[in-house]
Scaffold this motif. Sequence first.
Motif, mmCIF file in Angstrom:
data_model
loop_
_atom_site.group_PDB
_atom_site.id
_atom_site.type_symbol
_atom_site.label_atom_id
_atom_site.label_comp_id
_atom_site.label_asym_id
_atom_site.label_seq_id
_atom_site.Cartn_x
_atom_site.Cartn_y
_atom_site.Cartn_z
ATOM 1 N N GLY A 26 -53.167 -31.837 5.743
ATOM 2 C CA GLY A 26 -53.570 -33.259 5.436
ATOM 3 C C GLY A 26 -52.329 -34.231 5.264
ATOM 4 O O GLY A 26 -53.167 -36.033 5.467
ATOM 5 N N GLN A 27 -51.499 -33.956 6.197
ATOM 6 C CA GLN A 27 -50.323 -34.815 6.562
ATOM 7 C C GLN A 27 -50.836 -36.085 8.097
ATOM 8 O O GLN A 27 -51.518 -34.956 8.563
ATOM 9 N N ARG A 28 -50.583 -36.515 7.608
ATOM 10 C CA ARG A 28 -50.458 -37.723 9.168
ATOM 11 C C ARG A 28 -49.347 -38.426 9.767
ATOM 12 O O ARG A 28 -48.417 -38.386 8.908
ATOM 13 N N GLN A 29 -49.624 -38.030 11.000
ATOM 14 C CA GLN A 29 -48.677 -38.794 12.095
ATOM 15 C C GLN A 29 -49.392 -39.580 13.208
ATOM 16 O O GLN A 29 -50.016 -38.845 13.669
ATOM 17 N N VAL A 30 -49.217 -40.432 13.493
ATOM 18 C CA VAL A 30 -48.463 -41.474 14.546
ATOM 19 C C VAL A 30 -48.552 -40.602 15.613
ATOM 20 O O VAL A 30 -46.838 -41.149 16.002
ATOM 21 N N LEU A 31 -48.784 -40.603 16.787
ATOM 22 C CA LEU A 31 -48.398 -40.013 17.812
ATOM 23 C C LEU A 31 -47.910 -40.691 19.270
ATOM 24 O O LEU A 31 -47.402 -40.790 19.955
ATOM 25 N N ILE A 32 -49.366 -41.377 19.399
ATOM 26 C CA ILE A 32 -49.369 -43.288 20.319
ATOM 27 C C ILE A 32 -49.888 -44.205 19.443
ATOM 28 O O ILE A 32 -50.743 -44.298 19.135
ATOM 29 N N ASP A 33 -49.144 -45.351 19.091
ATOM 30 C CA ASP A 33 -49.451 -46.389 18.981
ATOM 31 C C ASP A 33 -49.518 -47.583 19.708
ATOM 32 O O ASP A 33 -49.460 -47.600 20.944
ATOM 33 N N SER A 34 -49.346 -49.048 19.130
ATOM 34 C CA SER A 34 -49.573 -50.062 20.513
ATOM 35 C C SER A 34 -50.646 -50.150 21.052
ATOM 36 O O SER A 34 -51.000 -50.074 22.190
ATOM 37 N N LEU A 35 -51.822 -49.920 21.636
ATOM 38 C CA LEU A 35 -52.865 -49.406 22.414
ATOM 39 C C LEU A 35 -54.329 -49.777 21.516
ATOM 40 O O LEU A 35 -54.514 -50.892 20.360
ATOM 41 N N SER A 36 -54.847 -50.664 22.695
ATOM 42 C CA SER A 36 -56.359 -51.300 22.501
ATOM 43 C C SER A 36 -57.267 -50.781 22.571
ATOM 44 O O SER A 36 -57.943 -50.438 24.043
ATOM 45 N N LYS A 37 -58.151 -50.523 21.554
ATOM 46 C CA LYS A 37 -59.530 -49.809 21.109
ATOM 47 C C LYS A 37 -59.041 -48.229 21.578
ATOM 48 O O LYS A 37 -59.788 -48.055 22.959
ATOM 49 N N PRO A 38 -58.064 -47.496 21.277
ATOM 50 C CA PRO A 38 -58.273 -46.229 22.032
ATOM 51 C C PRO A 38 -59.636 -45.780 21.901
ATOM 52 O O PRO A 38 -60.479 -46.154 20.583
ATOM 53 N N ASP A 39 -60.468 -44.769 23.143
ATOM 54 C CA ASP A 39 -61.790 -44.667 22.304
ATOM 55 C C ASP A 39 -61.659 -43.187 22.577
ATOM 56 O O ASP A 39 -61.989 -42.273 22.331
ATOM 57 N N GLY A 40 -62.330 -42.452 23.729
ATOM 58 C CA GLY A 40 -62.268 -41.641 24.502
ATOM 59 C C GLY A 40 -61.128 -41.119 24.343
ATOM 60 O O GLY A 40 -60.403 -41.120 24.672
ATOM 61 N N MET A 41 -61.705 -39.611 24.642
ATOM 62 C CA MET A 41 -60.479 -38.168 23.815
ATOM 63 C C MET A 41 -60.953 -37.023 24.748
ATOM 64 O O MET A 41 -62.050 -36.416 24.345
#
Length: 292
Positions: free
Chosen positions: A84-99
């Motif tokens: 349950g630990q959380r970590q932001v891997l990539i930020d400053s994105l505009s509506k990241p959608d598909g992966m």
Amino acid sequence: MSILHWRSTRIVLIVTAGLLCATLGFFAWQSFYPVQAADGWNVSVLHRDVAKAASLLPQADGSLLVSRELDDGKGSILKITANGQRQVLIDSLSKPDGMTAALGGWVFSQEGGSAPVSLSRNGTVTDLFHGESVQGLWNDGDHLYAIEDRKGNGRLMRYDWASGEVEVLRSGLTETEGLARCDGGRLLYTEKGTGVVRALSEDGNDPVVVGGLSHPTFLMCDQRGLWISEDNTHRARLLRVDPDGTQHTVLTFLKAPQSIVADGHGGYLLAEGGRDRVLQLTPPDQPIDAQR
């Protein structure tokens, strides 16, 4: 003011207030009514407070990557570990959608205007090619497919991993969002506005394989058939379509559901962006405790 006029005004105010309360109550009911699962299926909340959860990508170590589809540089890719630990891997994105998984890492798109489709691997992000409002992604090992969610000028593109070249397979598309390849090798894509799923065809006339949907968005295929989530704000559904075309409603009363993926334990995970959470779905033939 005469008594008759006062009474008429009072009646109008009472009726108006009643209609307003009924309308507000109806929308509140739609927003808060719990998600309903088909007979035998079980649904539970796995992760809460995941703002605008969109795409999901389970990892080999038991963690989960989630794209948070916020606009104007506020979006991000979040990692939630098995504990349950959380970590932001990539930020400053505009509506990241598909992966989608690729080359020992993962590729992600951004739907918020002109932006690159990028590969994240070993902590390094590499831009592969640019698109406009790219949403759906699909990787088959040799090629990466990407589709744009635009009004009348969307494209379905194919990126060659070996050469780095991009080929436009379709243009002039409208509100095309999801991509998935199913048994038989067919590449399917959704048209949200028209409520259909089409199959990419060599002759360019892509046939409708599923119709009568309400804002279909993400797709997934597995041994149970074709899964389709409907991106509605209220009373959205998660559907499963058998190979013979029979449709089954698995979940109802969802709010803006997005990506559905296998959880690696016989069940499924579903991003419910409208309620900022990730749901876990257990099939009838899978004991609930087996997934914990």
